[in-house]
Design an enzyme around this catalytic site. Structure first.
Site, PDB file in Angstrom:
ATOM      1  N   GLY A 122      -8.805   4.125   7.196  1.00 25.00           N
ATOM      2  CA  GLY A 122      -8.531   5.524   7.039  1.00 25.00           C
ATOM      3  C   GLY A 122      -7.179   5.875   7.504  1.00 25.00           C
ATOM      4  O   GLY A 122      -6.609   6.874   7.051  1.00 25.00           O
ATOM      5  N   PHE A 123      -6.286   4.812   8.102  1.00 27.66           N
ATOM      6  CA  PHE A 123      -4.967   5.284   8.422  1.00 27.66           C
ATOM      7  C   PHE A 123      -4.216   3.985   8.280  1.00 27.66           C
ATOM      8  O   PHE A 123      -4.642   2.804   8.536  1.00 27.66           O
ATOM      9  CB  PHE A 123      -4.842   5.646   9.806  1.00 27.66           C
ATOM     10  N   GLY A 124      -2.807   3.828   8.032  1.00 26.16           N
ATOM     11  CA  GLY A 124      -1.724   3.184   8.074  1.00 26.16           C
ATOM     12  C   GLY A 124      -1.343   2.906   9.324  1.00 26.16           C
ATOM     13  O   GLY A 124      -1.721   3.619  10.485  1.00 26.16           O
ATOM     14  N   GLY A 125      -0.623   1.578   9.718  1.00 29.87           N
ATOM     15  CA  GLY A 125       0.161   1.548  10.973  1.00 29.87           C
ATOM     16  C   GLY A 125      -0.887   1.075  12.134  1.00 29.87           C
ATOM     17  O   GLY A 125      -0.356   1.035  13.318  1.00 29.87           O
TER      18      GLY A 125
ATOM     19  N   MET B 299      -8.707   8.500  -0.251  1.00 32.00           N
ATOM     20  CA  MET B 299      -9.598   8.934   0.774  1.00 32.00           C
ATOM     21  C   MET B 299     -10.203  10.459   0.641  1.00 32.00           C
ATOM     22  O   MET B 299      -9.351  10.998   0.303  1.00 32.00           O
ATOM     23  CB  MET B 299      -8.952   8.776   2.207  1.00 32.00           C
TER      24      MET B 299
ATOM     25  N   SER C  33       0.829  -1.268  -0.178  1.00 32.22           N
ATOM     26  CA  SER C  33      -0.002  -0.066  -0.024  1.00 32.22           C
ATOM     27  C   SER C  33       0.742   1.187   0.142  1.00 32.22           C
ATOM     28  O   SER C  33       1.566   1.548   1.101  1.00 32.22           O
ATOM     29  CB  SER C  33      -0.833   0.031   1.321  1.00 32.22           C
TER      30      SER C  33
ATOM     31  N   HIS D   1      -1.551  -1.457  -4.181  1.00 29.88           N
ATOM     32  CA  HIS D   1      -2.511  -0.999  -3.367  1.00 29.88           C
ATOM     33  C   HIS D   1      -2.637   0.595  -3.344  1.00 29.88           C
ATOM     34  O   HIS D   1      -1.752   1.063  -2.931  1.00 29.88           O
ATOM     35  CB  HIS D   1      -2.851  -1.722  -2.034  1.00 29.88           C
TER      36      HIS D   1
ATOM     37  N   MET E 167     -12.089   4.997  -0.376  1.00 30.56           N
ATOM     38  CA  MET E 167     -12.711   5.386   0.858  1.00 30.56           C
ATOM     39  C   MET E 167     -13.323   6.731   0.840  1.00 30.56           C
ATOM     40  O   MET E 167     -12.785   7.623   1.344  1.00 30.56           O
ATOM     41  CB  MET E 167     -11.686   5.324   2.055  1.00 30.56           C
TER      42      MET E 167
ATOM     43  N   SER F  12       2.353  -0.478   6.113  1.00 29.73           N
ATOM     44  CA  SER F  12       3.766   0.164   7.045  1.00 29.73           C
ATOM     45  C   SER F  12       4.764  -1.098   7.136  1.00 29.73           C
ATOM     46  O   SER F  12       5.902  -0.670   7.407  1.00 29.73           O
ATOM     47  CB  SER F  12       2.980   0.399   8.527  1.00 29.73           C
TER      48      SER F  12
ATOM     49  N   HIS G  99      -8.669   1.212  -3.729  1.00 27.20           N
ATOM     50  CA  HIS G  99      -9.502   1.088  -2.510  1.00 27.20           C
ATOM     51  C   HIS G  99     -10.084   2.574  -2.293  1.00 27.20           C
ATOM     52  O   HIS G  99      -9.368   3.407  -1.700  1.00 27.20           O
ATOM     53  CB  HIS G  99      -8.547   0.636  -1.421  1.00 27.20           C
TER      54      HIS G  99
ATOM     55  N   ASP H  67      -4.689   3.674  -2.015  1.00 25.19           N
ATOM     56  CA  ASP H  67      -5.864   4.115  -1.036  1.00 25.19           C
ATOM     57  C   ASP H  67      -6.429   5.486  -1.250  1.00 25.19           C
ATOM     58  O   ASP H  67      -5.570   6.316  -1.001  1.00 25.19           O
ATOM     59  CB  ASP H  67      -5.199   3.999   0.366  1.00 25.19           C
TER      60      ASP H  67
ATOM     61  N   ASP I  26      -6.823  -6.184   4.602  1.00 27.71           N
ATOM     62  CA  ASP I  26      -6.095  -4.962   4.616  1.00 27.71           C
ATOM     63  C   ASP I  26      -6.314  -4.399   5.776  1.00 27.71           C
ATOM     64  O   ASP I  26      -7.368  -4.245   6.444  1.00 27.71           O
ATOM     65  CB  ASP I  26      -7.067  -4.085   3.521  1.00 27.71           C
ATOM     66  N   GLY I  27      -5.010  -4.250   6.380  1.00 26.35           N
ATOM     67  CA  GLY I  27      -4.736  -3.568   7.562  1.00 26.35           C
ATOM     68  C   GLY I  27      -4.059  -4.503   8.746  1.00 26.35           C
ATOM     69  O   GLY I  27      -4.585  -5.498   8.948  1.00 26.35           O
ATOM     70  N   GLY I  28      -2.735  -3.715   9.417  1.00 21.82           N
ATOM     71  CA  GLY I  28      -2.177  -4.483  10.025  1.00 21.82           C
ATOM     72  C   GLY I  28      -1.443  -5.737   9.827  1.00 21.82           C
ATOM     73  O   GLY I  28      -1.105  -6.612  10.616  1.00 21.82           O
TER      74      GLY I  28
ATOM     75  N   MET J 234     -11.753  -5.644   5.543  1.00 14.97           N
ATOM     76  CA  MET J 234     -10.776  -4.829   6.410  1.00 14.97           C
ATOM     77  C   MET J 234     -10.702  -5.468   7.650  1.00 14.97           C
ATOM     78  O   MET J 234     -11.482  -5.868   8.518  1.00 14.97           O
ATOM     79  CB  MET J 234     -11.776  -3.355   6.681  1.00 14.97           C
TER      80      MET J 234
HETATM   81  C1  DX5 Z   1      -6.178   1.627   5.796  1.00 13.29           C
HETATM   82  C2  DX5 Z   1      -5.676   1.482   4.314  1.00 13.29           C
HETATM   83  C3  DX5 Z   1      -4.819   0.463   4.272  1.00 13.29           C
HETATM   84  C4  DX5 Z   1      -3.398   1.040   4.811  1.00 13.29           C
HETATM   85  C5  DX5 Z   1      -2.732  -0.095   5.609  1.00 13.29           C
HETATM   86  O1  DX5 Z   1      -7.579   2.542   5.715  1.00 13.29           O
HETATM   87  O2  DX5 Z   1      -6.870   0.872   3.480  1.00 13.29           O
HETATM   88  O3  DX5 Z   1      -4.382   0.102   2.959  1.00 13.29           O
HETATM   89  O4  DX5 Z   1      -2.489   1.492   3.885  1.00 13.29           O
HETATM   90  O5  DX5 Z   1      -1.784  -0.165   6.352  1.00 13.29           O
HETATM   91  P1  DX5 Z   1      -1.095  -1.145   7.250  1.00 13.29           P
HETATM   92  O6  DX5 Z   1      -0.677  -2.135   6.408  1.00 13.29           O
HETATM   93  O7  DX5 Z   1       0.140  -0.221   7.784  1.00 13.29           O
HETATM   94  O8  DX5 Z   1      -1.894  -1.342   8.267  1.00 13.29           O
HETATM   95 ZN    ZN Z   2      -6.530   0.007   1.640  1.00 13.47          ZN
END
Ligand code: DX5
Ligand code: ZN
Length: 220
Positions: free
Chosen positions: A143-146, A38, A9, A34, A69, A199, A67, A36, A176-178, A138
């Protein structure tokens, strides 16, 4: 078990060196990229839009996995398809007309993906599974990475995979996520076939080696 497709991503990439970061992911063998998008309304964050997609398209042959959002996702389908998207993912929660939006995506020639938030059950997908090419579950709040992986989502992946097998369908199951080298294995065992990683890849000392690690631990 065959390996998982990895979708780095770019939300966690170096925005001042995006081309370089994207090329690193392609050279490392990541099948997907990927992206994102938003709008600060559907999720409480702003990222980037179609101009970034267009700018990156000549530099990568990867599957561009967008993706969305955003509120009113139907307004962006044609624009993203034109800019070079291959897969367009729309949140079930973002529109009262998800079926229509998925049809709209398919009409552009892109693959249609439906995305569900952590609070949305798999049962809402029942009447969409014959139309979609992919489902994105999800594994954090969007909304956020990490953020930290939500382990409760594993049962949803299993439930969806069971329905997929029962109905003999071929859609991809994306998470997607974590995602890291541990959670990716749990997701794979539950039935996921595509893993987004932001991340974990881009905040690592060697993003290329990290992508290869994700391939290795999932059997490639
Ligand atoms: C969050 C995004 C993800 C994000 C994942 O809303 O949809 O694609 O980049 O980030 P990580 O892999 O750090 O959780
Ligand atoms: Zn995403």
């Amino acid at each position: 078990m065959s390996g998982m497709k990895i979708a780095p991503s770019i939300l966690s990439a170096d925005f001042a060196n995006l081309q370089k970061d994207v090329e690193i992911t392609a050279q490392a063998g990541a099948e997907y990229l990927h992206i994102d998008i938003m709008d600060g309304h559907f999720v409480p964050n702003l990222s980037f839009g179609e101009p970034i997609l267009k700018a990156l398209r000549p530099h990568s042959k990867q599957i561009f996995d967008c993706h969305l959002m955003v509120d009113n996702p139907e307004d962006y389908i044609a624009i993203l398809a034109e800019a070079g998207a291959d897969v367009i993912g729309v949140h079930y929660e973002a529109t009262p007309h998800i079926y229509r939006v998925l049809q709209q995506i398919k009409e552009t020639g892109c693959k249609a993906e439906v995305v569900i938030n952590p609070g949305t059950p798999v049962t809402v997908l029942t009447d969409l599974l014959e139309v979609v090419d992919a489902v994105l579950i999800m594994t954090v709040n969007p909304g956020f990475g990490g953020q930290k992986f939500l382990p409760g989502m594993l049962s949803k992946i299993k439930e969806l995979n069971r329905i997929k097998k029962d109905r003999k369908l071929g859609f991809e199951i994306e998470v997607d996520g974590g995602i890291n080298d541990k959670t990716i294995i749990e997701c794979q065992q539950a039935g996921a076939t595509v893993a987004v990683a932001g991340s974990f890849v881009f905040n690592s000392a060697n993003p290329s080696a990290t992508i290869q690690l994700l391939h290795e631990v999932t059997g490639d």
